[in-house]
Design a protein around this motif. Structure first.
Motif: not given
Length: 644
Positions: A447-463
Protein backbone atom coordinates in the motif's frame (compact mmCIF):
# COMPACT_ATOMS: atom_id res chain seq x y z
CA UNK A 1 -5.82 68.07 -13.77
CA UNK A 2 -2.17 68.36 -12.72
CA UNK A 3 -2.93 71.60 -10.89
CA UNK A 4 -5.80 69.93 -9.05
CA UNK A 5 -3.58 67.05 -7.94
CA UNK A 6 -0.97 69.53 -6.80
CA UNK A 7 -3.55 70.98 -4.42
CA UNK A 8 -3.63 67.66 -2.58
CA UNK A 9 -0.83 67.35 0.01
CA UNK A 10 1.77 64.71 -0.88
CA UNK A 11 1.05 62.71 2.26
CA UNK A 12 -2.52 62.05 1.03
CA UNK A 13 -1.20 60.90 -2.35
CA UNK A 14 1.17 58.59 -0.47
CA UNK A 15 -1.63 56.97 1.55
CA UNK A 16 -3.80 56.59 -1.54
CA UNK A 17 -0.94 54.90 -3.40
CA UNK A 18 -0.34 52.57 -0.45
CA UNK A 19 -3.99 51.51 -0.40
CA UNK A 20 -3.76 50.88 -4.14
CA UNK A 21 -0.67 48.74 -3.65
CA UNK A 22 -2.37 46.69 -0.92
CA UNK A 23 -5.42 46.19 -3.14
CA UNK A 24 -3.15 44.98 -5.96
CA UNK A 25 -1.38 42.51 -3.66
CA UNK A 26 -4.74 41.23 -2.41
CA UNK A 27 -5.93 40.59 -5.96
CA UNK A 28 -2.70 38.82 -6.91
CA UNK A 29 -3.09 36.54 -3.89
CA UNK A 30 -6.72 35.91 -4.88
CA UNK A 31 -5.66 35.02 -8.42
CA UNK A 32 -3.06 32.58 -7.08
CA UNK A 33 -5.68 31.14 -4.74
CA UNK A 34 -8.01 30.63 -7.72
CA UNK A 35 -5.41 29.10 -10.03
CA UNK A 36 -4.37 26.54 -7.40
CA UNK A 37 -7.91 25.65 -6.33
CA UNK A 38 -9.90 26.28 -9.53
CA UNK A 39 -11.67 22.91 -9.31
CA UNK A 40 -13.38 23.94 -6.07
CA UNK A 41 -15.13 26.91 -7.64
CA UNK A 42 -17.81 27.42 -10.26
CA UNK A 43 -16.04 29.84 -12.61
CA UNK A 44 -16.47 28.97 -16.28
CA UNK A 45 -14.72 31.95 -17.91
CA UNK A 46 -12.34 34.80 -17.24
CA UNK A 47 -15.28 37.17 -17.68
CA UNK A 48 -16.97 35.45 -14.75
CA UNK A 49 -13.76 35.68 -12.76
CA UNK A 50 -13.72 39.41 -13.55
CA UNK A 51 -17.12 39.71 -11.88
CA UNK A 52 -15.73 37.94 -8.81
CA UNK A 53 -12.88 40.47 -8.72
CA UNK A 54 -15.45 43.26 -8.93
CA UNK A 55 -17.51 41.85 -6.06
CA UNK A 56 -14.37 41.25 -4.01
CA UNK A 57 -13.34 44.93 -4.00
CA UNK A 58 -15.86 45.77 -1.29
CA UNK A 59 -14.48 43.10 1.04
CA UNK A 60 -10.84 43.91 0.26
CA UNK A 61 -11.39 47.60 0.97
CA UNK A 62 -13.12 46.75 4.24
CA UNK A 63 -10.27 44.58 5.54
CA UNK A 64 -7.49 46.88 4.27
CA UNK A 65 -8.97 50.01 5.82
CA UNK A 66 -9.69 48.15 9.07
CA UNK A 67 -6.08 46.98 9.34
CA UNK A 68 -4.68 50.38 8.33
CA UNK A 69 -7.14 52.74 10.01
CA UNK A 70 -4.78 53.68 12.85
CA UNK A 71 -1.86 54.07 10.43
CA UNK A 72 -3.91 56.36 8.14
CA UNK A 73 -5.22 58.41 11.05
CA UNK A 74 -1.70 59.02 12.43
CA UNK A 75 0.09 59.49 9.10
CA UNK A 76 -2.29 62.24 7.93
CA UNK A 77 -2.18 64.27 11.14
CA UNK A 78 -1.29 67.88 10.20
CA UNK A 79 1.41 68.35 12.83
CA UNK A 80 5.13 68.93 12.36
CA UNK A 81 5.98 66.21 14.86
CA UNK A 82 4.86 63.68 12.28
CA UNK A 83 8.02 64.54 10.29
CA UNK A 84 10.30 63.31 13.08
CA UNK A 85 12.44 60.36 11.97
CA UNK A 86 11.46 58.21 14.94
CA UNK A 87 7.78 58.86 14.25
CA UNK A 88 8.23 57.93 10.61
CA UNK A 89 10.08 54.78 11.64
CA UNK A 90 7.27 53.76 14.00
CA UNK A 91 4.67 54.36 11.28
CA UNK A 92 6.74 52.43 8.75
CA UNK A 93 7.10 49.49 11.12
CA UNK A 94 3.40 49.55 11.95
CA UNK A 95 2.42 49.55 8.26
CA UNK A 96 4.78 46.76 7.25
CA UNK A 97 4.13 44.47 10.23
CA UNK A 98 0.33 44.78 10.30
CA UNK A 99 -0.08 44.27 6.55
CA UNK A 100 2.50 41.48 6.45
CA UNK A 101 0.58 39.58 9.13
CA UNK A 102 -2.65 40.05 7.17
CA UNK A 103 -1.08 38.81 3.95
CA UNK A 104 0.54 35.86 5.74
CA UNK A 105 -2.89 34.64 6.87
CA UNK A 106 -4.35 35.30 3.42
CA UNK A 107 -1.60 33.30 1.71
CA UNK A 108 -1.47 30.55 4.35
CA UNK A 109 -5.13 29.87 3.60
CA UNK A 110 -4.08 28.55 0.19
CA UNK A 111 -2.79 25.47 1.97
CA UNK A 112 -5.50 25.31 4.63
CA UNK A 113 -8.56 25.84 2.43
CA UNK A 114 -8.93 22.36 0.89
CA UNK A 115 -9.39 20.78 4.32
CA UNK A 116 -12.25 22.99 5.50
CA UNK A 117 -13.61 24.51 2.27
CA UNK A 118 -13.89 27.94 3.80
CA UNK A 119 -11.67 30.86 4.69
CA UNK A 120 -10.01 30.80 8.08
CA UNK A 121 -12.06 32.31 10.86
CA UNK A 122 -11.13 33.64 14.28
CA UNK A 123 -11.19 30.13 15.73
CA UNK A 124 -7.76 29.62 14.14
CA UNK A 125 -6.36 31.61 17.08
CA UNK A 126 -8.11 29.29 19.54
CA UNK A 127 -6.61 26.29 17.75
CA UNK A 128 -3.14 27.84 17.83
CA UNK A 129 -3.57 28.63 21.51
CA UNK A 130 -5.13 25.32 22.52
CA UNK A 131 -3.44 22.82 20.23
CA UNK A 132 -0.27 21.84 21.96
CA UNK A 133 0.95 20.18 18.75
CA UNK A 134 0.79 23.38 16.69
CA UNK A 135 4.56 23.86 16.72
CA UNK A 136 5.03 20.18 15.81
CA UNK A 137 2.76 20.53 12.80
CA UNK A 138 4.26 23.78 11.51
CA UNK A 139 7.42 22.25 9.92
CA UNK A 140 5.32 19.73 8.02
CA UNK A 141 3.04 22.49 6.75
CA UNK A 142 5.97 24.62 5.62
CA UNK A 143 7.53 21.67 3.81
CA UNK A 144 4.39 20.35 2.13
CA UNK A 145 3.20 23.78 1.04
CA UNK A 146 6.59 25.18 0.15
CA UNK A 147 5.03 27.39 -2.51
CA UNK A 148 2.93 29.06 0.18
CA UNK A 149 6.06 29.84 2.19
CA UNK A 150 7.75 31.15 -0.98
CA UNK A 151 4.78 33.38 -1.83
CA UNK A 152 4.74 34.79 1.70
CA UNK A 153 8.43 35.62 1.39
CA UNK A 154 7.91 37.29 -1.99
CA UNK A 155 4.92 39.39 -0.87
CA UNK A 156 6.48 40.55 2.41
CA UNK A 157 9.77 41.39 0.64
CA UNK A 158 7.89 43.32 -2.04
CA UNK A 159 5.91 45.21 0.61
CA UNK A 160 9.11 46.27 2.37
CA UNK A 161 10.77 47.18 -0.95
CA UNK A 162 7.93 49.38 -2.20
CA UNK A 163 7.55 51.15 1.12
CA UNK A 164 11.23 52.00 1.46
CA UNK A 165 11.64 53.01 -2.17
CA UNK A 166 8.50 55.06 -2.75
CA UNK A 167 6.81 55.85 0.57
CA UNK A 168 9.48 56.31 3.20
CA UNK A 169 10.07 60.07 3.01
CA UNK A 170 6.93 62.17 2.83
CA UNK A 171 6.79 65.48 4.67
CA UNK A 172 3.59 66.43 6.45
CA UNK A 173 2.63 70.06 5.88
CA UNK A 174 1.84 72.45 8.71
CA UNK A 175 -1.71 72.77 9.95
CA UNK A 176 -4.23 74.32 7.56
CA UNK A 177 -7.99 74.21 7.20
CA UNK A 178 -7.61 72.59 3.80
CA UNK A 179 -5.53 69.81 5.34
CA UNK A 180 -8.00 69.44 8.19
CA UNK A 181 -10.90 69.20 5.74
CA UNK A 182 -9.13 66.53 3.69
CA UNK A 183 -8.24 64.68 6.88
CA UNK A 184 -11.85 64.57 8.10
CA UNK A 185 -13.06 63.54 4.63
CA UNK A 186 -10.47 60.75 4.48
CA UNK A 187 -11.45 59.46 7.91
CA UNK A 188 -15.12 59.49 6.93
CA UNK A 189 -14.39 57.59 3.72
CA UNK A 190 -12.28 55.12 5.69
CA UNK A 191 -15.18 54.38 8.02
CA UNK A 192 -17.47 53.88 5.00
CA UNK A 193 -14.93 51.50 3.46
CA UNK A 194 -14.67 49.54 6.72
CA UNK A 195 -18.47 49.26 6.92
CA UNK A 196 -18.61 48.25 3.25
CA UNK A 197 -20.95 51.09 2.32
CA UNK A 198 -23.66 53.32 3.72
CA UNK A 199 -26.16 50.56 4.43
CA UNK A 200 -27.68 50.19 7.90
CA UNK A 201 -25.38 47.35 9.02
CA UNK A 202 -21.70 46.80 8.24
CA UNK A 203 -21.04 44.00 5.78
CA UNK A 204 -20.35 40.51 7.08
CA UNK A 205 -19.46 37.15 5.57
CA UNK A 206 -23.09 36.55 4.67
CA UNK A 207 -23.10 39.57 2.32
CA UNK A 208 -20.96 37.57 -0.09
CA UNK A 209 -23.87 35.16 -0.50
CA UNK A 210 -25.83 37.84 -2.31
CA UNK A 211 -23.13 38.45 -4.92
CA UNK A 212 -22.41 35.06 -6.46
CA UNK A 213 -22.81 31.30 -6.24
CA UNK A 214 -22.38 29.73 -2.81
CA UNK A 215 -19.30 27.75 -3.81
CA UNK A 216 -17.55 30.98 -4.87
CA UNK A 217 -17.93 32.76 -1.54
CA UNK A 218 -14.39 31.85 -0.34
CA UNK A 219 -13.05 33.39 -3.56
CA UNK A 220 -14.94 36.65 -3.13
CA UNK A 221 -13.95 37.34 0.46
CA UNK A 222 -10.40 37.33 1.81
CA UNK A 223 -8.96 35.70 4.91
CA UNK A 224 -8.24 38.89 6.92
CA UNK A 225 -11.87 39.94 6.37
CA UNK A 226 -13.10 36.51 7.47
CA UNK A 227 -10.99 36.57 10.63
CA UNK A 228 -11.87 40.17 11.50
CA UNK A 229 -15.59 39.57 11.05
CA UNK A 230 -15.66 36.42 13.14
CA UNK A 231 -13.73 38.22 15.89
CA UNK A 232 -16.41 40.89 15.80
CA UNK A 233 -19.25 38.38 15.51
CA UNK A 234 -21.86 38.39 18.22
CA UNK A 235 -22.91 35.29 20.15
CA UNK A 236 -25.60 33.12 18.60
CA UNK A 237 -28.90 34.91 18.17
CA UNK A 238 -32.19 33.24 19.05
CA UNK A 239 -34.50 32.40 16.14
CA UNK A 240 -38.26 32.80 16.35
CA UNK A 241 -40.06 30.87 13.64
CA UNK A 242 -42.42 28.92 15.87
CA UNK A 243 -43.91 29.05 19.31
CA UNK A 244 -42.77 26.49 21.86
CA UNK A 245 -45.79 24.24 21.42
CA UNK A 246 -45.63 24.31 17.64
CA UNK A 247 -41.88 23.63 17.72
CA UNK A 248 -42.53 20.39 19.62
CA UNK A 249 -44.57 19.13 16.65
CA UNK A 250 -41.40 19.07 14.58
CA UNK A 251 -38.69 18.00 17.04
CA UNK A 252 -38.54 16.58 20.53
CA UNK A 253 -34.93 16.52 21.80
CA UNK A 254 -35.82 14.56 24.94
CA UNK A 255 -35.64 10.85 24.18
CA UNK A 256 -36.91 8.02 26.38
CA UNK A 257 -36.95 4.51 24.97
CA UNK A 258 -38.32 2.67 27.97
CA UNK A 259 -38.39 -0.97 26.93
CA UNK A 260 -36.27 -0.18 23.89
CA UNK A 261 -37.55 0.29 20.37
CA UNK A 262 -35.88 -2.83 18.94
CA UNK A 263 -36.96 -5.43 21.48
CA UNK A 264 -38.37 -5.53 24.99
CA UNK A 265 -35.69 -6.44 27.48
CA UNK A 266 -34.08 -4.90 30.52
CA UNK A 267 -30.88 -2.85 30.40
CA UNK A 268 -27.92 -4.71 28.86
CA UNK A 269 -24.60 -4.18 30.61
CA UNK A 270 -22.64 -4.48 27.39
CA UNK A 271 -19.30 -2.77 26.77
CA UNK A 272 -19.31 -0.01 24.15
CA UNK A 273 -16.29 0.90 22.01
CA UNK A 274 -16.73 3.76 19.54
CA UNK A 275 -13.93 3.90 16.97
CA UNK A 276 -13.57 7.12 14.99
CA UNK A 277 -11.31 6.72 11.98
CA UNK A 278 -9.57 9.87 10.79
CA UNK A 279 -10.83 10.99 7.33
CA UNK A 280 -12.35 7.58 6.45
CA UNK A 281 -14.79 8.83 3.84
CA UNK A 282 -17.25 6.43 2.22
CA UNK A 283 -15.43 6.91 -1.09
CA UNK A 284 -12.42 4.92 0.18
CA UNK A 285 -14.45 1.85 1.16
CA UNK A 286 -16.38 -0.83 -0.72
CA UNK A 287 -19.51 1.24 -0.09
CA UNK A 288 -18.20 4.03 -2.33
CA UNK A 289 -18.54 2.30 -5.66
CA UNK A 290 -14.87 2.93 -6.43
CA UNK A 291 -11.62 1.19 -5.64
CA UNK A 292 -11.59 0.26 -1.97
CA UNK A 293 -8.55 0.86 0.22
CA UNK A 294 -10.07 -0.75 3.32
CA UNK A 295 -10.03 -4.54 2.91
CA UNK A 296 -10.43 -5.20 6.63
CA UNK A 297 -13.20 -2.68 7.21
CA UNK A 298 -14.98 -4.10 4.16
CA UNK A 299 -14.79 -7.61 5.65
CA UNK A 300 -16.07 -6.35 9.00
CA UNK A 301 -19.04 -4.78 7.23
CA UNK A 302 -20.08 -8.27 6.19
CA UNK A 303 -20.47 -9.20 9.87
CA UNK A 304 -22.08 -5.92 10.98
CA UNK A 305 -25.16 -3.80 10.56
CA UNK A 306 -23.77 -1.47 7.91
CA UNK A 307 -25.52 1.76 7.01
CA UNK A 308 -25.33 2.56 3.31
CA UNK A 309 -26.71 6.09 3.68
CA UNK A 310 -24.57 7.55 6.45
CA UNK A 311 -23.34 11.11 6.76
CA UNK A 312 -21.12 13.20 9.00
CA UNK A 313 -22.49 16.30 10.68
CA UNK A 314 -19.10 17.95 10.53
CA UNK A 315 -16.05 18.54 8.36
CA UNK A 316 -13.42 18.86 11.08
CA UNK A 317 -12.32 16.49 13.80
CA UNK A 318 -13.07 19.04 16.52
CA UNK A 319 -16.71 19.01 15.34
CA UNK A 320 -17.00 15.31 14.52
CA UNK A 321 -16.14 14.10 18.02
CA UNK A 322 -18.98 16.03 19.77
CA UNK A 323 -21.39 14.97 16.98
CA UNK A 324 -20.71 11.27 17.55
CA UNK A 325 -20.32 11.21 21.33
CA UNK A 326 -22.79 13.87 22.43
CA UNK A 327 -25.13 14.31 19.46
CA UNK A 328 -24.17 17.94 18.75
CA UNK A 329 -24.07 18.84 15.04
CA UNK A 330 -21.70 21.45 13.69
CA UNK A 331 -23.38 24.72 12.71
CA UNK A 332 -21.34 27.54 14.27
CA UNK A 333 -18.18 29.18 12.96
CA UNK A 334 -16.31 27.76 15.93
CA UNK A 335 -15.97 24.13 16.85
CA UNK A 336 -18.09 23.37 19.91
CA UNK A 337 -15.11 22.39 22.14
CA UNK A 338 -13.51 25.83 21.65
CA UNK A 339 -16.69 27.91 21.41
CA UNK A 340 -18.11 30.16 24.15
CA UNK A 341 -20.61 27.35 24.79
CA UNK A 342 -18.00 24.65 25.43
CA UNK A 343 -18.85 24.66 29.12
CA UNK A 344 -22.57 24.02 28.58
CA UNK A 345 -23.90 21.04 30.48
CA UNK A 346 -24.32 18.30 27.89
CA UNK A 347 -25.68 14.80 27.77
CA UNK A 348 -23.03 12.51 26.31
CA UNK A 349 -22.53 8.78 25.98
CA UNK A 350 -20.13 8.34 28.95
CA UNK A 351 -22.08 10.55 31.34
CA UNK A 352 -25.38 8.87 30.44
CA UNK A 353 -23.95 5.37 31.01
CA UNK A 354 -22.17 6.24 34.25
CA UNK A 355 -25.28 5.73 36.45
CA UNK A 356 -25.43 2.15 35.16
CA UNK A 357 -21.97 1.37 36.49
CA UNK A 358 -19.97 2.10 33.35
CA UNK A 359 -16.38 3.30 33.47
CA UNK A 360 -15.22 5.36 30.50
CA UNK A 361 -12.08 6.36 28.61
CA UNK A 362 -11.14 8.38 25.56
CA UNK A 363 -8.06 7.40 23.52
CA UNK A 364 -6.23 9.61 21.05
CA UNK A 365 -2.54 9.29 20.26
CA UNK A 366 -2.14 13.02 19.62
CA UNK A 367 -0.55 15.56 21.90
CA UNK A 368 -2.62 16.05 25.03
CA UNK A 369 -4.95 18.98 24.64
CA UNK A 370 -5.18 18.77 20.86
CA UNK A 371 -8.33 20.59 19.69
CA UNK A 372 -9.47 20.86 23.31
CA UNK A 373 -10.37 17.17 23.34
CA UNK A 374 -9.22 16.87 26.94
CA UNK A 375 -11.58 19.56 28.23
CA UNK A 376 -14.41 18.29 26.03
CA UNK A 377 -13.92 14.78 27.41
CA UNK A 378 -14.13 16.06 30.95
CA UNK A 379 -17.38 17.88 30.17
CA UNK A 380 -18.73 14.77 28.42
CA UNK A 381 -18.13 12.69 31.54
CA UNK A 382 -15.17 10.51 30.51
CA UNK A 383 -13.28 9.12 33.49
CA UNK A 384 -9.95 9.05 31.65
CA UNK A 385 -8.37 10.88 28.74
CA UNK A 386 -5.44 8.91 27.34
CA UNK A 387 -3.20 10.74 24.89
CA UNK A 388 0.38 10.79 23.72
CA UNK A 389 1.62 11.62 27.22
CA UNK A 390 0.06 8.51 28.71
CA UNK A 391 1.49 6.32 25.95
CA UNK A 392 4.97 7.02 27.37
CA UNK A 393 6.95 6.04 24.27
CA UNK A 394 7.85 8.65 21.68
CA UNK A 395 9.78 6.06 19.70
CA UNK A 396 6.39 5.48 18.04
CA UNK A 397 5.80 9.20 17.43
CA UNK A 398 5.07 9.90 13.75
CA UNK A 399 6.84 13.27 13.85
CA UNK A 400 3.67 15.24 13.09
CA UNK A 401 0.42 14.27 14.77
CA UNK A 402 1.15 11.67 17.40
CA UNK A 403 1.60 7.94 17.90
CA UNK A 404 1.27 5.68 14.85
CA UNK A 405 -2.11 3.95 14.72
CA UNK A 406 -0.77 0.39 14.79
CA UNK A 407 1.11 0.57 18.11
CA UNK A 408 -1.43 2.93 19.67
CA UNK A 409 -4.37 0.64 18.90
CA UNK A 410 -2.47 -2.26 20.46
CA UNK A 411 -1.95 -0.02 23.49
CA UNK A 412 -5.72 0.59 23.59
CA UNK A 413 -6.38 -3.16 23.77
CA UNK A 414 -3.93 -3.46 26.67
CA UNK A 415 -5.60 -0.57 28.50
CA UNK A 416 -9.09 -2.00 27.99
CA UNK A 417 -7.91 -5.31 29.43
CA UNK A 418 -7.52 -3.46 32.73
CA UNK A 419 -10.73 -1.44 32.42
CA UNK A 420 -13.50 -2.44 34.85
CA UNK A 421 -16.52 -3.76 32.95
CA UNK A 422 -18.87 -2.61 31.68
CA UNK A 423 -16.96 0.20 30.02
CA UNK A 424 -17.65 2.84 27.41
CA UNK A 425 -14.57 3.86 25.43
CA UNK A 426 -13.94 6.05 22.41
CA UNK A 427 -10.88 5.64 20.20
CA UNK A 428 -9.84 8.28 17.66
CA UNK A 429 -7.13 7.35 15.15
CA UNK A 430 -4.77 9.81 13.44
CA UNK A 431 -2.43 8.22 10.87
CA UNK A 432 -4.79 8.73 7.92
CA UNK A 433 -4.30 12.48 8.20
CA UNK A 434 -1.87 14.68 6.33
CA UNK A 435 1.03 14.15 5.67
CA UNK A 436 0.06 10.46 5.27
CA UNK A 437 3.50 9.28 6.33
CA UNK A 438 4.16 5.59 6.98
CA UNK A 439 6.35 3.98 9.67
CA UNK A 440 9.78 3.04 8.31
CA UNK A 441 9.00 -0.70 8.36
CA UNK A 442 6.10 -0.17 5.92
CA UNK A 443 7.94 1.92 3.34
CA UNK A 444 8.07 -1.11 1.02
CA UNK A 445 4.59 -2.43 1.82
CA UNK A 446 2.18 -2.90 -1.14
CA UNK A 447 0.00 0.00 0.00
CA UNK A 448 3.01 2.33 0.20
CA UNK A 449 2.85 2.82 -3.57
CA UNK A 450 -0.54 4.50 -3.36
CA UNK A 451 -0.60 8.30 -3.36
CA UNK A 452 -1.53 10.63 -0.51
CA UNK A 453 -4.42 9.68 1.70
CA UNK A 454 -4.95 6.31 0.00
CA UNK A 455 -1.85 4.85 1.63
CA UNK A 456 -2.77 6.51 4.93
CA UNK A 457 -6.22 4.91 4.81
CA UNK A 458 -4.73 1.52 3.92
CA UNK A 459 -2.23 1.70 6.80
CA UNK A 460 -4.93 2.63 9.32
CA UNK A 461 -7.16 -0.14 8.00
CA UNK A 462 -4.31 -2.60 8.57
CA UNK A 463 -3.86 -1.22 12.10
CA UNK A 464 -7.60 -1.67 12.68
CA UNK A 465 -7.35 -5.31 11.59
CA UNK A 466 -4.58 -5.96 14.10
CA UNK A 467 -6.62 -4.19 16.79
CA UNK A 468 -9.53 -6.57 16.27
CA UNK A 469 -7.24 -9.59 16.10
CA UNK A 470 -5.84 -8.66 19.52
CA UNK A 471 -9.24 -7.68 20.95
CA UNK A 472 -10.78 -10.99 19.86
CA UNK A 473 -8.42 -12.77 22.29
CA UNK A 474 -9.68 -10.80 25.33
CA UNK A 475 -12.41 -11.69 27.81
CA UNK A 476 -14.35 -8.48 27.08
CA UNK A 477 -14.58 -8.82 23.30
CA UNK A 478 -17.66 -11.07 23.07
CA UNK A 479 -19.64 -8.72 25.33
CA UNK A 480 -18.88 -5.55 23.40
CA UNK A 481 -20.77 -3.36 20.93
CA UNK A 482 -18.39 -1.74 18.47
CA UNK A 483 -19.49 1.35 16.58
CA UNK A 484 -17.13 2.24 13.77
CA UNK A 485 -17.33 5.46 11.78
CA UNK A 486 -15.26 8.44 10.59
CA UNK A 487 -14.77 11.82 12.19
CA UNK A 488 -15.43 13.34 8.76
CA UNK A 489 -14.97 12.71 5.07
CA UNK A 490 -11.67 13.69 3.43
CA UNK A 491 -12.22 17.25 2.23
CA UNK A 492 -9.05 17.77 0.23
CA UNK A 493 -10.06 16.10 -3.03
CA UNK A 494 -8.80 18.30 -5.86
CA UNK A 495 -10.12 16.03 -8.56
CA UNK A 496 -13.30 16.67 -10.51
CA UNK A 497 -13.55 12.94 -11.22
CA UNK A 498 -14.65 12.41 -7.62
CA UNK A 499 -18.06 13.73 -8.71
CA UNK A 500 -20.60 13.18 -5.95
CA UNK A 501 -17.94 12.89 -3.23
CA UNK A 502 -16.52 16.31 -4.11
CA UNK A 503 -19.66 18.37 -3.58
CA UNK A 504 -22.86 18.78 -1.61
CA UNK A 505 -23.86 15.91 0.62
CA UNK A 506 -21.14 13.74 -0.90
CA UNK A 507 -18.63 15.77 1.09
CA UNK A 508 -20.11 14.22 4.23
CA UNK A 509 -20.62 10.59 3.12
CA UNK A 510 -19.00 8.23 5.63
CA UNK A 511 -19.33 4.62 6.76
CA UNK A 512 -21.20 3.81 9.97
CA UNK A 513 -21.45 0.23 11.22
CA UNK A 514 -22.59 -1.48 14.41
CA UNK A 515 -20.79 -4.72 15.21
CA UNK A 516 -21.46 -7.05 18.13
CA UNK A 517 -19.81 -10.49 17.90
CA UNK A 518 -22.71 -12.29 19.58
CA UNK A 519 -25.70 -10.47 18.10
CA UNK A 520 -27.15 -12.01 14.91
CA UNK A 521 -29.58 -9.07 14.60
CA UNK A 522 -26.75 -6.62 13.90
CA UNK A 523 -26.09 -7.97 10.43
CA UNK A 524 -26.64 -6.86 6.85
CA UNK A 525 -26.93 -3.58 4.97
CA UNK A 526 -29.38 -1.10 6.47
CA UNK A 527 -30.77 1.44 4.00
CA UNK A 528 -32.11 3.78 6.67
CA UNK A 529 -30.61 7.30 6.69
CA UNK A 530 -28.24 7.86 9.62
CA UNK A 531 -26.03 10.76 10.71
CA UNK A 532 -23.35 11.08 13.36
CA UNK A 533 -25.71 12.65 15.88
CA UNK A 534 -27.88 9.50 15.66
CA UNK A 535 -25.09 7.30 17.03
CA UNK A 536 -25.44 8.24 20.71
CA UNK A 537 -29.24 7.71 20.90
CA UNK A 538 -28.91 4.51 18.82
CA UNK A 539 -26.37 3.04 21.24
CA UNK A 540 -28.52 3.96 24.23
CA UNK A 541 -31.58 2.46 22.54
CA UNK A 542 -29.66 -0.73 21.71
CA UNK A 543 -28.61 -1.05 25.37
CA UNK A 544 -32.23 -0.37 26.47
CA UNK A 545 -31.35 2.62 28.61
CA UNK A 546 -34.64 3.56 30.22
CA UNK A 547 -33.84 7.04 31.52
CA UNK A 548 -34.66 10.16 29.48
CA UNK A 549 -31.83 12.11 27.89
CA UNK A 550 -31.22 14.98 25.47
CA UNK A 551 -30.20 14.43 21.86
CA UNK A 552 -30.46 16.41 18.63
CA UNK A 553 -30.48 13.08 16.75
CA UNK A 554 -32.69 9.98 16.74
CA UNK A 555 -32.16 6.26 17.24
CA UNK A 556 -31.94 4.33 13.97
CA UNK A 557 -33.76 1.52 15.75
CA UNK A 558 -36.74 3.75 16.50
CA UNK A 559 -39.10 3.26 13.56
CA UNK A 560 -41.44 5.97 14.86
CA UNK A 561 -38.83 8.71 14.27
CA UNK A 562 -38.55 10.36 10.86
CA UNK A 563 -34.92 10.13 9.68
CA UNK A 564 -33.16 13.30 8.63
CA UNK A 565 -29.63 14.60 8.23
CA UNK A 566 -28.39 18.11 9.00
CA UNK A 567 -24.95 19.36 8.09
CA UNK A 568 -23.18 22.51 6.95
CA UNK A 569 -20.00 23.82 5.37
CA UNK A 570 -18.82 27.30 4.38
CA UNK A 571 -22.02 28.90 5.77
CA UNK A 572 -24.13 26.60 3.56
CA UNK A 573 -26.64 24.35 5.34
CA UNK A 574 -28.05 21.06 4.12
CA UNK A 575 -31.13 19.34 5.53
CA UNK A 576 -31.86 15.95 4.00
CA UNK A 577 -35.38 14.65 4.66
CA UNK A 578 -35.80 11.75 2.25
CA UNK A 579 -36.44 12.02 -0.58
CA UNK A 580 -35.95 15.81 -0.51
CA UNK A 581 -33.02 18.04 0.39
CA UNK A 582 -33.16 21.66 1.54
CA UNK A 583 -30.15 23.97 1.10
CA UNK A 584 -29.87 27.33 2.83
CA UNK A 585 -27.59 30.17 3.82
CA UNK A 586 -28.22 31.11 7.44
CA UNK A 587 -32.03 31.27 7.65
CA UNK A 588 -32.60 31.82 3.90
CA UNK A 589 -33.58 28.66 2.04
CA UNK A 590 -32.15 28.74 -1.48
CA UNK A 591 -32.56 25.20 -2.77
CA UNK A 592 -34.99 22.31 -2.87
CA UNK A 593 -33.91 19.07 -4.55
CA UNK A 594 -35.20 15.55 -5.05
CA UNK A 595 -32.06 14.05 -3.56
CA UNK A 596 -32.76 10.42 -4.43
CA UNK A 597 -32.91 11.34 -8.14
CA UNK A 598 -30.52 14.30 -8.05
CA UNK A 599 -27.71 13.67 -5.57
CA UNK A 600 -25.38 16.20 -7.25
CA UNK A 601 -28.02 18.94 -6.90
CA UNK A 602 -28.41 19.96 -10.53
CA UNK A 603 -32.14 20.67 -10.63
CA UNK A 604 -33.40 23.22 -8.11
CA UNK A 605 -37.15 22.81 -7.59
CA UNK A 606 -37.59 26.14 -5.79
CA UNK A 607 -39.55 27.53 -8.74
CA UNK A 608 -42.25 24.91 -8.15
CA UNK A 609 -42.83 25.21 -4.43
CA UNK A 610 -45.51 22.89 -3.09
CA UNK A 611 -46.72 21.53 0.23
CA UNK A 612 -43.74 19.17 0.43
CA UNK A 613 -41.39 22.12 0.13
CA UNK A 614 -43.24 24.08 2.81
CA UNK A 615 -43.08 21.09 5.16
CA UNK A 616 -39.34 20.59 4.52
CA UNK A 617 -38.64 24.30 4.97
CA UNK A 618 -40.57 24.35 8.24
CA UNK A 619 -38.61 21.36 9.57
CA UNK A 620 -35.35 23.04 8.64
CA UNK A 621 -36.32 26.28 10.39
CA UNK A 622 -37.59 24.36 13.40
CA UNK A 623 -34.31 22.48 13.74
CA UNK A 624 -32.28 25.68 13.41
CA UNK A 625 -34.44 27.34 16.06
CA UNK A 626 -33.99 24.35 18.36
CA UNK A 627 -30.20 24.33 17.88
CA UNK A 628 -29.85 28.03 18.64
CA UNK A 629 -32.22 28.03 21.59
CA UNK A 630 -30.73 24.99 23.33
CA UNK A 631 -27.11 26.09 22.94
CA UNK A 632 -27.74 29.75 23.82
CA UNK A 633 -29.81 28.83 26.87
CA UNK A 634 -27.49 25.99 27.94
CA UNK A 635 -30.24 23.39 27.59
CA UNK A 636 -28.33 20.47 26.12
CA UNK A 637 -29.14 17.93 28.80
CA UNK A 638 -32.31 16.38 30.16
CA UNK A 639 -31.87 18.21 33.46
CA UNK A 640 -31.34 21.67 31.95
CA UNK A 641 -33.85 21.31 29.11
CA UNK A 642 -36.59 20.19 31.47
CA UNK A 643 -36.20 23.23 33.69
CA UNK A 644 -38.81 25.97 33.08
Amino acid sequence: MTNRIALIPAVFIKVLAQIGLLMLFSQLIRLTFFLIHASYFSVSSWQEYGMIVFYSLRFDLSSIFTINFVYIALTLLPFAIMNKKWVQYVLQSFFIISNSVAFIFDIADIGYFPYVRKRMTADVFHLIEKKSDFIDLLPNYLTKFWYVSLLILVVVTALIFFYKKYFKETQTQAFSFKHLGLYLLTMALSVIAIRGGLQLRPITLSNAVLTNKNENIPLIINTPFSILKTIESQPLQALHYFGDEELKKYYQPIKKFGNGSIRSHSMKKQNVVVILLESFGKAFTSLGGRQSYTPFLDSLMQQSMTFNHAFANAYRSADGIPAVLSSIPFFMNEAFPISPYATNKIDALPSLLKPYGYTSSFFHGGANGTMNFDTYCKNAGFDRYIGRNEYHNDNDYDGTWGIWDEPFLQFVVQQLNNEPQPFCSAVFTLSSHEPFALPPKYQQAPFAKWPGIHKGIAYSDMALRKFFEAAAQTDWFQNTLFVITADHHYLAFNDASQGYYNQGMGLFAIPILFYAPNDPLLKGVNERLIQQIDIMPSVLDYLHVDKPFFSFGNSVFDTTASPFCFTSINDQYYMLQPPYLITANADRVNGFYHFENDSTLRHNLMANKDSLFVHSENKFHAFMQLLHACIIQNKQSYQTFSKP
